[in-house]
Design an enzyme around this catalytic site. Structure first.
Site, PDB file in Angstrom:
ATOM      1  N   LYS A   1      -7.529   6.262  -7.047  1.00 36.05           N
ATOM      2  CA  LYS A   1      -8.349   5.431  -7.922  1.00 36.05           C
ATOM      3  C   LYS A   1      -8.903   6.235  -9.088  1.00 36.05           C
ATOM      4  O   LYS A   1      -9.172   5.697 -10.166  1.00 36.05           O
ATOM      5  CB  LYS A   1      -9.484   4.794  -7.119  1.00 36.05           C
ATOM      6  CG  LYS A   1      -9.018   3.771  -6.075  1.00 36.05           C
ATOM      7  CD  LYS A   1     -10.209   3.114  -5.399  1.00 36.05           C
ATOM      8  CE  LYS A   1      -9.774   2.030  -4.435  1.00 36.05           C
ATOM      9  NZ  LYS A   1      -9.058   2.550  -3.268  1.00 36.05           N
TER      10      LYS A   1
ATOM     11  N   GLU B   1      -7.116  -5.600 -10.573  1.00 42.42           N
ATOM     12  CA  GLU B   1      -8.412  -6.138 -10.168  1.00 42.42           C
ATOM     13  C   GLU B   1      -9.495  -5.728 -11.167  1.00 42.42           C
ATOM     14  O   GLU B   1      -9.530  -4.587 -11.637  1.00 42.42           O
ATOM     15  CB  GLU B   1      -8.761  -5.662  -8.765  1.00 42.42           C
ATOM     16  CG  GLU B   1      -7.698  -6.028  -7.736  1.00 42.42           C
ATOM     17  CD  GLU B   1      -8.223  -5.996  -6.312  1.00 42.42           C
ATOM     18  OE1 GLU B   1      -9.433  -5.734  -6.116  1.00 42.42           O
ATOM     19  OE2 GLU B   1      -7.436  -6.251  -5.391  1.00 42.42           O
TER      20      GLU B   1
ATOM     21  N   GLU C   1      -9.034  -1.547  -9.956  1.00 39.60           N
ATOM     22  CA  GLU C   1      -7.874  -0.839  -9.429  1.00 39.60           C
ATOM     23  C   GLU C   1      -6.634  -1.700  -9.613  1.00 39.60           C
ATOM     24  O   GLU C   1      -6.721  -2.891  -9.916  1.00 39.60           O
ATOM     25  CB  GLU C   1      -8.064  -0.527  -7.938  1.00 39.60           C
ATOM     26  CG  GLU C   1      -8.239  -1.760  -7.058  1.00 39.60           C
ATOM     27  CD  GLU C   1      -8.527  -1.400  -5.613  1.00 39.60           C
ATOM     28  OE1 GLU C   1      -8.364  -0.225  -5.252  1.00 39.60           O
ATOM     29  OE2 GLU C   1      -8.899  -2.294  -4.844  1.00 39.60           O
TER      30      GLU C   1
ATOM     31  N   ARG D   1       1.364  -3.691  -4.823  1.00 38.10           N
ATOM     32  CA  ARG D   1       2.015  -4.422  -3.733  1.00 38.10           C
ATOM     33  C   ARG D   1       1.685  -5.896  -3.878  1.00 38.10           C
ATOM     34  O   ARG D   1       0.889  -6.285  -4.729  1.00 38.10           O
ATOM     35  CB  ARG D   1       1.484  -3.926  -2.382  1.00 38.10           C
ATOM     36  CG  ARG D   1      -0.052  -3.976  -2.291  1.00 38.10           C
ATOM     37  CD  ARG D   1      -0.562  -3.545  -0.934  1.00 38.10           C
ATOM     38  NE  ARG D   1      -1.994  -3.310  -0.928  1.00 38.10           N
ATOM     39  CZ  ARG D   1      -2.927  -4.237  -0.815  1.00 38.10           C
ATOM     40  NH1 ARG D   1      -2.581  -5.512  -0.740  1.00 38.10           N
ATOM     41  NH2 ARG D   1      -4.206  -3.927  -0.796  1.00 38.10           N
TER      42      ARG D   1
END
Length: 665
Positions: free
Chosen positions: A118, A281, A294, A298
């Site tokens: 991150k 996000e 982040e 996936r």
């Protein structure tokens, strides 16, 4: 382009079942892998072939890249789908698949690794022009001066701050720190959880935005350089920093903001050369400003809401892109139609602070309603253990607008039968019906403003327990008469001369509920909890169905007996009743002040010593279960008289951890 013929799904539960459903529609054979704990899981039977993953710890088997690649080789699979979770964001696994000649259904290893930290991800996003929050990194093994760190935090970030795991997600390791005196415990606790869940205890601190909205954007890229977004999802309803309700589109995002969010998400994807399905996000403040959180490299748990509003199958698209196909026209021309809401049905005890629950699912059934989709990882007889996330299923509703989607989903939850372990079903239904939620006035602080227990219990009908307790008693009577060797047609307790009524005592939510009844043909004289029920008529009574009138209202009550417990469902709701033995063992009680393990787990810390004085609410023992820490607190002021466990010890639910002897005033 390379056509995929056989796909191994390197995941479990509803994730594996979901991926295999789309693969079958493309005529792709499927392979499941499973741990010993998942031998009887539904997803194993769903696959065309399945391979056991050996290992002493069921929690670790799905993280063994060597075992998964060997399973693909042995079954002749030519591609691996990592699902979401486990190895799905592991760049090393993606590289190992490529080295073994397997197609990895996901982004390139470089994209995964760029977002795997991150910290590095924030730096890369800032360089790409995506708004980010200030932060500080603390390496896994780094020593630090708490006072110096507190001062630096105040200067560079400002309180409050959020402590987060640098690798991984799902809320693991997250702590909110309001001031420097809380910082040390938060950092150390986050390090332990991060190391346990992700194998790396590195954490970082960033500015905590109080009660923002959590909005994420679905992106999709192909191997031909195209990256697009498929609109936003609202994921603000969270507990313990984990999402429990998601929806698309967000009720607060207008077209202008949607373009800004989409442009930022696409810029993020292009900055890392993204391929396949991913999610960017953001936190969205009340002022309309958003900041990067982040990139999840996936497919997300909540992807079904995007599928329902766009009409796209995201797993199908992942497989097509993995074969080398460009994104099809329906993706490039996607638009928002209607509204979709998803809830995550968890095995957890809301009243006990969302403690995860384990046990056997004796029954799982969601009513078949038009517009409702169920992605489930369990079925009747499934065992929910302590090794994995306790999510049982996702229930998703689609409607022409948000209000109708919420109504439909609440109806589906109200009719859902989940027997055998505690769930958050009532909480989810309560949120969907709550006026502030229905008005779209939500943020990540929603469950701090609304008591989860009140939301879960506020709509319970007070008539449910009396009616359900009587129905359980009558169903028990019908069972006993059906099993009687002689005179089956006579009611139990029948005498030529009237005698005392039949009696049974149930435990309901920790309280004893005595039931008395005397059957007089179709009429019944009954009391529940010492209160007489008016005008009871019985139209039908069998082991699993009781139809009765109480005070002129006729209801069908379904009874599902399992051992001494009856799971009872009707239009009044659901009740779990355990029949108490008439002559209990006097030695079965725990000593007064005993702290019992609320779940199976491992003792990771004991915070007090025998003989120590503690006040009510003081943490005494810390357990780890399902990769999260749970503190067991002193129930009252007192003295620790006995510590029955040690650090590292595995305990079952109900194990006496310690005894806190109450102090006399």
């Amino acid at each position: 382009m390379t056509e995929i013929r056989k796909l191994l799904v390197a995941n479990r539960g509803e994730i594996a079942a979901r991926v295999m459903r789309s693969a079958r529609a493309l005529d792709i054979a499927t392979v499941a892998v499973y741990s010993d704990a998942d031998t009887g899981a539904p997803f194993v039977a769903d696959a065309d072939e399945a391979v056991r993953l050996p290992g002493s710890s069921p929690a670790d088997t799905y993280l063994r890249a060597d075992l998964i690649i060997d399973a693909a080789r042995r079954t002749g699979a030519d591609a691996v789908h990592p699902g979401y979770g486990f190895l799905s964001e592991n760049g090393g696994f993606a590289r190992a698949c490529a080295a073994a000649g397997l197609i990895f259904v996901g982004p390139p290893p470089e994209a995964i690794e760029a977002m795997g930290s991150k910290i590095a991800a924030k730096e890369l996003m800032a360089a790409a022009g995506v708004p980010v929050l200030p932060g500080i990194t603390i390496d896994a093994d780094a020593e630090f001066d708490p006072a110096a760190l507190g001062a630096r935090t105040a200067e560079e970030i400002g309180y409050p701050v959020l402590v987060k795991a640098a690798f991984g997600g799902g809320g693991r390791g997250m702590r909110v720190v309001r001031g420097p005196d809380e910082l040390l415990d938060a950092v150390e606790g986050a390090r332990r959880e991060a190391a346990s869940a992700f194998g790396d205890g590195t954490v970082f601190l960033e500015r905590f935005v109080d009660s923002p909205r959590h909005v994420e954007v679905q992106i999709f890229g192909d191997t031909h350089g195209t990256v697009v977004h498929l609109f936003e999802r609202e994921c603000s309803i969270q507990r313990r920093y984990q999402k429990i309700i998601e929806e698309a589109p967000s009720p607060v995002v207008d077209e202008a903001l949607r373009r800004e969010l989409g442009d930022a998400a696409v810029a993020a994807g292009k900055a890392i050369g993204y391929v396949g399905a991913g999610t960017v996000e953001f936190v969205l403040g009340a002022d309309g400003r958003f900041h990067f959180l982040e990139v999840n490299t996936r497919l997300q748990v909540e992807h079904p809401v995007t599928e329902l509003i766009t009409g796209l199958d995201l797993v199908r698209l992942q497989l097509l892109v993995a074969e080398g196909n460009p994104l099809p026209d329906e993706v490039l021309a996607a638009a928002v139609h209607g509204h979709a809401v998803e809830v995550r049905l968890y095995a957890e005890d809301t009243a006990a602070g969302f403690l995860p629950a384990s046990g056997t699912v004796h029954r799982f059934a969601v009513p078949p309603l038009d517009g409702v989709r169920v992605d489930a990882g369990v079925a009747d007889g499934s065992v929910v253990g302590v090794h994995y996330d306790p999510m049982l299923a996702k229930v998703i509703a689609y409607g022409p607008n948000r209000d109708e989607a919420c109504r439909l989903l609440a109806k589906a939850l109200a009719g859902t039968r989940v027997h055998g372990l505690a769930t958050n079903r009532e909480l989810l239904a309560g949120i969907l019906r709550e006026p502030e939620f229905r008005a779209g006035l939500i943020d990540t602080g929603y469950l701090s403003r609304h008591d989860p227990v009140e939301l879960a219990t506020g709509s319970r009908d007070p008539r449910a327990v009396p009616v359900h307790a009587l129905a359980a008693a009558l169903a028990g009577q019908a069972t006993r008469r059906a099993e009687a060797p002689v005179l089956r047609t006579l009611p139990s307790g029948w005498r030529n001369v009237a005698n005392g009524p039949q009696q049974v005592v149930f435990a309901v939510d920790g309280a004893e509920v005595p039931v008395t009844y005397r059957v007089r043909e179709s009429a019944v004289d009954a009391t529940v909890g010492g209160v007489a029920l008016p005008e009871v008529l019985v139209h039908h009574a069998s082991a699993d169905l009781v139809e009765l009138d109480v005070d002129g209202i006729r209801r069908q009550v379904r009874v599902h007996p399992v051992g001494s417990t009856s799971y009872v469902d009707s239009a009044l709701g659901s009740t779990e009743l355990t029949e108490l033995p008439r002559f209990p063992d006097p030695g079965a009680r725990s000593a007064p002040g005993s702290l019992l393990a609320p779940m199976p787990g491992t003792v990771v810390r004991i915070t007090v010593e025998a003989g120590a004085k503690v006040s009510a609410g003081t943490p005494v023992v810390v357990l780890e279960a399902m990769k999260m820490e749970h503190s067991v607190l002193a129930p009252h002021d007192g003295i620790v008289g006995d510590l029955g466990v040690s650090v590292g010890q595995a305990v079952d639910v109900g194990t006496v951890l310690a005894v806190v002897e109450e102090q006399e005033a």
